[in-house]
Design a protein around this motif. Structure first.
Motif, mmCIF file in Angstrom:
data_model
loop_
_atom_site.group_PDB
_atom_site.id
_atom_site.type_symbol
_atom_site.label_atom_id
_atom_site.label_comp_id
_atom_site.label_asym_id
_atom_site.label_seq_id
_atom_site.Cartn_x
_atom_site.Cartn_y
_atom_site.Cartn_z
ATOM 1 N N LYS A 65 0.835 -1.205 0.000
ATOM 2 C CA LYS A 65 0.000 0.000 0.000
ATOM 3 C C LYS A 65 0.868 1.253 0.000
ATOM 4 O O LYS A 65 0.557 2.240 -0.683
ATOM 5 N N ALA A 109 2.303 1.637 -3.557
ATOM 6 C CA ALA A 109 1.278 2.105 -4.485
ATOM 7 C C ALA A 109 0.935 3.571 -4.227
ATOM 8 O O ALA A 109 0.655 4.333 -5.166
ATOM 9 N N ALA A 128 -0.709 2.584 -10.238
ATOM 10 C CA ALA A 128 -0.252 1.232 -9.928
ATOM 11 C C ALA A 128 -1.252 0.243 -10.511
ATOM 12 O O ALA A 128 -2.465 0.406 -10.346
ATOM 13 N N TYR A 129 -0.756 -0.778 -11.188
ATOM 14 C CA TYR A 129 -1.602 -1.789 -11.816
ATOM 15 C C TYR A 129 -0.965 -3.155 -11.609
ATOM 16 O O TYR A 129 0.258 -3.286 -11.509
ATOM 17 N N TRP A 130 -1.823 -4.177 -11.567
ATOM 18 C CA TRP A 130 -1.351 -5.564 -11.412
ATOM 19 C C TRP A 130 -1.994 -6.401 -12.516
ATOM 20 O O TRP A 130 -3.218 -6.424 -12.656
ATOM 21 N N VAL A 158 -3.898 -2.781 -5.032
ATOM 22 C CA VAL A 158 -3.524 -2.406 -6.396
ATOM 23 C C VAL A 158 -4.548 -3.022 -7.340
ATOM 24 O O VAL A 158 -4.770 -4.239 -7.286
#
Length: 451
Positions: free
Chosen positions: A398, A401, A407-409, A432
């Motif tokens: 956290k 991010a 922020a991307y996953w 995320v």
């Protein structure tokens, strides 16, 4: 197999098979194809093929799967067949001599495929299990051995060996042998479909288009083709992230323009003017899972990283298993991506015990590389979120991010498998945003969502 009752049934089944194979065919396009059938000569099989292709096929990469399914649903012949110039009692040397003549000619000659069908009928049926026979390509090719006819064909085609003429002749022979092999395989599929059902053979034979190949099941050949798909997507991803940054920023106050505008209102600055933000290419940090469980996905994501290297003003790449190491230097301009992947295994310090530990990775990343993520950074995490029941370190993630602009996953597993076993997909996804990314089509959809 029970034949469809009508052309309409066969048309509906064919369109459904295309969709099952991953080709994007809408209901409207299916209707367009049906209308096309009303204005062509249905007895002309190749005209029928092109009418379907013109209305249903959108990309060249979809054409091989389309052709294979078309041959299954609209076969050139039905039932047992025999070549007009080959008798049932012809000896093997005579058959090989006839094959050599055909291989030196044009594969488009109808006699070429007639001979292939006759040879499947002659050699292709073998016992697959006690009391059950089936059709195979291998016994046909083993009996005729077209590769052993090359020397004989070269002697017949050339007055003198060597040089460019021999290269041209060998190239032609190679193409015709490949065409014969495919003609044999096509007739084998036709015969199995007649006995077992066209739907069954279609599902087991047709590979999905390259943009729908599952990363976790991609072959080496498919990974090579995926490499060509990566670069345009990388450019689009960079553009999308850049647009989002520009939209999210407001320029500083333009004092001169604001004062000048206030003269029309007695010196009261009712309207403020801002300077346009300075355009800049975004920065990117990539965290890539390189464990064996997602090895083919990691190969693809490293290809993506390699492509992104050219699109961003600054890219830092990190690979991890149960610890993390920076691999940015492996992707320097001019580096070969396959060589970089090989060096990753030997040079990167990413393994302590060989079991993925996302929590330890995030904590170690924050400790070793505190300056990697900043307010101008897009953070992209690539992995399956399976942490072998270790502590997830959600607080560290956290914080990372929160330091990044975006922020991307991307997760290569099907969404239905998230949170099964040791998966922490929902927990990490709450910090995320997590997107299912099993193939190029889903990656393209993710890129579009950034718009």
């Amino acid at each position: 197999m029970t034949a469809p009752a009508s052309l309409v049934d066969r048309h509906v089944g064919f369109v459904h098979a295309l969709r099952e194979a991953g080709l994007p065919v809408s209901p409207a396009e299916g209707l367009d194809a049906a209308h096309a059938l009303m204005v062509i000569d249905l007895a002309e099989r190749e005209t029928l093929r092109e009418a379907y292709a013109a209305t249903l096929v959108k990309r060249p990469a979809h054409r091989p799967g389309f052709d294979l399914l078309f041959d299954l649903w609209f076969p050139p012949v039905a039932g047992p067949t025999a070549s007009a110039d080959i008798t049932d009692d012809a000896e093997l040397p005579e058959l090989r001599e006839r094959l050599a003549e055909l291989l030196m000619g044009d594969p488009a000659d109808p006699a070429f495929r007639e001979f292939a069908r006759a040879m499947v009928g002659r050699f292709g049926q073998v016992q697959a299990a006690p009391g059950r026979q089936s059709w195979f390509s291998f016994p046909v090719l083993r009996a005729l051995s077209p590769e052993t006819l090359v020397a004989r064909m070269l002697a017949a085609m050339l007055d003198e060996r060597g040089g460019l003429p021999e290269k041209v002749a060998r190239r032609h022979i190679s193409r015709t042998i490949e065409a014969f092999t495919e003609a044999v395989a096509s007739d084998v599929r036709r015969r199995i479909a007649e006995e077992s059902g066209v739907e069954k053979i279609a599902r087991s034979t047709v590979r999905p288009p390259i943009d729908r190949v599952d990363f976790l099941r991609a072959t080496k050949e498919e990974l090579a083709r995926l490499r060509r798909e990566v670069y345009p997507l990388a450019r689009r991803l960079a553009t999308r992230l850049s647009i989002r940054q520009k939209r999210g920023r407001r320029g500083r106050l333009d004092f001169r323009r604001t004062v000048r505008a206030s003269l029309s209102t007695g010196g009261v600055p009712l309207t403020t003017h801002l300077r346009p933000p300075r355009p800049h290419r975004p920065e990117l940090v990539v965290l890539c899972d390189a464990s064996d469980s997602v090895s083919t996905f990691s190969h693809f994501t490293l290809l993506l990283t390699f492509a992104l290297r050219e699109q961003f003003t600054k890219v830092r790449a990190f690979a991890f298993v149960d610890t993390v190491d920076e691999i940015t230097d492996l992707f320097a301009p001019g580096a070969d991506v396959l060589d970089a992947i090989g060096r990753l295994t030997d040079e990167a310090d990413i393994v302590r015990f060989g079991r993925t530990d996302y929590g330890h990775v995030f904590e170690r990343f924050a400790e070793r590389f505190p300056d990697a993520v900043g307010p101008r950074t897009s953070l992209l995490i690539l992995g399956d979120a399976r942490s072998n029941y270790q502590v997830p370190a959600l607080g560290t993630l956290k914080r990372l991010a929160g330091q990044a602009r975006h922020a991307y996953w991307l997760n290569p597993e099907p969404r239905a498998q998230w949170d099964t076993g040791d998966s922490l997909a929902t927990a990490y996804g709450s910090v995320v945003p997590m997107h299912e990314c099993r193939n190029v089509a889903q990656l393209a959809a993710f890129v579009e969502t950034l718009a």
